[in-house]
Design an enzyme around this catalytic site. Sequence first.
Site, PDB file in Angstrom:
ATOM      1  CE1 TYR A 123      10.052   4.706  -1.693  1.00 50.94           C
ATOM      2  CE2 TYR A 123      10.930   2.618  -0.944  1.00 50.94           C
ATOM      3  CZ  TYR A 123      10.090   3.686  -0.766  1.00 50.94           C
ATOM      4  OH  TYR A 123       9.283   3.734   0.331  1.00 50.94           O
ATOM      5  CG  ASP A 238       0.149  -0.011   0.282  1.00 46.35           C
ATOM      6  OD1 ASP A 238      -1.084  -0.129   0.146  1.00 46.35           O
ATOM      7  OD2 ASP A 238       0.949  -0.068  -0.669  1.00 46.35           O
TER       8      ASP A 238
END
Lengths: 376, 84
Positions: A123, A238
């Site tokens: 991020y 994931d």
Amino acid sequence: MAYTTFNRQINDQLKEPMFFGNPVNVSRYDQQKYGIFEKLIEKQLSFFWRPEEVDVSKDRIDFQNLPEHEKHIFISNLKYQTLLDSVQGRSPNVAFLPIVSLPELETWIETWAFSETIHSRSYTHIVRNISAEPHKVFDDIMLNEKILQRAEDVTRYYDALIDGINLYQRCGEGTHTINGETHTISLYELKRRLYLCVMSVNVLEAIRFYVSFACSFAFAERELMEGNAKIIRLIARDEALHLTGTQHMLNIMAAGDDDPQMAQIAKECEEEAYAIFRKAAEQEKDWAEFLFKDGSMIGLNKDILCQYVEYITNSRMQAIGLKPIFSTTQNPIPWINTWLVSDNVQVAPQEAEISSYLVGQIDNEVDGADFGDFDL
Amino acid sequence: MPSVRLNQHSAIEFDGTDANLLCALERHQQQVNFHCREGYCGACRCKLLSGEVRYLTEPLAFVRSGEFLPCCSIPLTDISIEVP
């Protein structure tokens, strides 16, 4: 009983329950009570990726050209994802490692949390690229009312469990007076907190994350912010694995072979489990309203996102044996599936403009002639 | 050639042109939920009412008895399934 980092008691690990048995001593995987966690570890390791591998430079231009209300959607969504992974990068370790009793599950928890830290770092990679002032984006997470409301529910069950474990491991079962305050804890109550915590983590990973993924992919469906979508796709891959992990834990607990008390707790907590799902779905709908408050984007608006919340909530509830609570049965955004197929994730490095592709390449072929012009 | 009966009515033939049951269902315009298509997410979970399937790769997703994942399996016998 106090936690020890290397339990001296010789025990048969195959007879330990997942949690609240003996602390793990030897990290051995030659024998496994639940082979599934070892398989999840291997799969997670095979998924390894780094944010820097994904080139997000084109996103900067896309972002600058977005209308203000779409910038709001994109940035708010990213802030929310940052919050979720901040929690998930540390909490499974702090909450579950002190009470886990199986080496394969212990290592799965560590592997799982580690991969969340990669998400958090990605991020920053994205925000640095689209904003000249990344600190403003991150600083606002701690000031944004809408995000903080979510943080409260995402962390509450973790904090209750961690608090209970601290008390139990220091003082044992019973009523204790600490700094003039009275606290009561029992192993049964701790197990109840554990069950609800895993349930709330499952909701976080199986619903909250997916609502945010839908927003990320909606931009990429219009060929905007595609670098971001590539990263989110790796994150989604994931997360699918992580939620499979929590679904396994919940189902093993509910079956009762592992720890009969957990099966009883699962039954007793059924109402509360429904409430956790219902509340998360409501919150995500509120969030959709906040995202689209200044206007919709092509392909996604408040109503469609709310329908998706209902659809995904139903499907996740059925996965752990609960009954669906909404009437929605159809996926209102079927295009999201294409982004979630794992086949499509891996692309050849030279095709994906991966900036690190040629970094760190070493030629192992050394010939005597290579030293021809070399003097000492 | 095993047949696949869907939700108690229409049946399709699994004639080997499809890599797995999910592909076969899609080719016959059946809507099945899916994500990973590799057996680890469990999104395509269906009920197996009768018959037997064989997994091409062992699923990592939790599969309750009476359920199966069409994304990584093929029918061994005629099967009857329920798609949610």
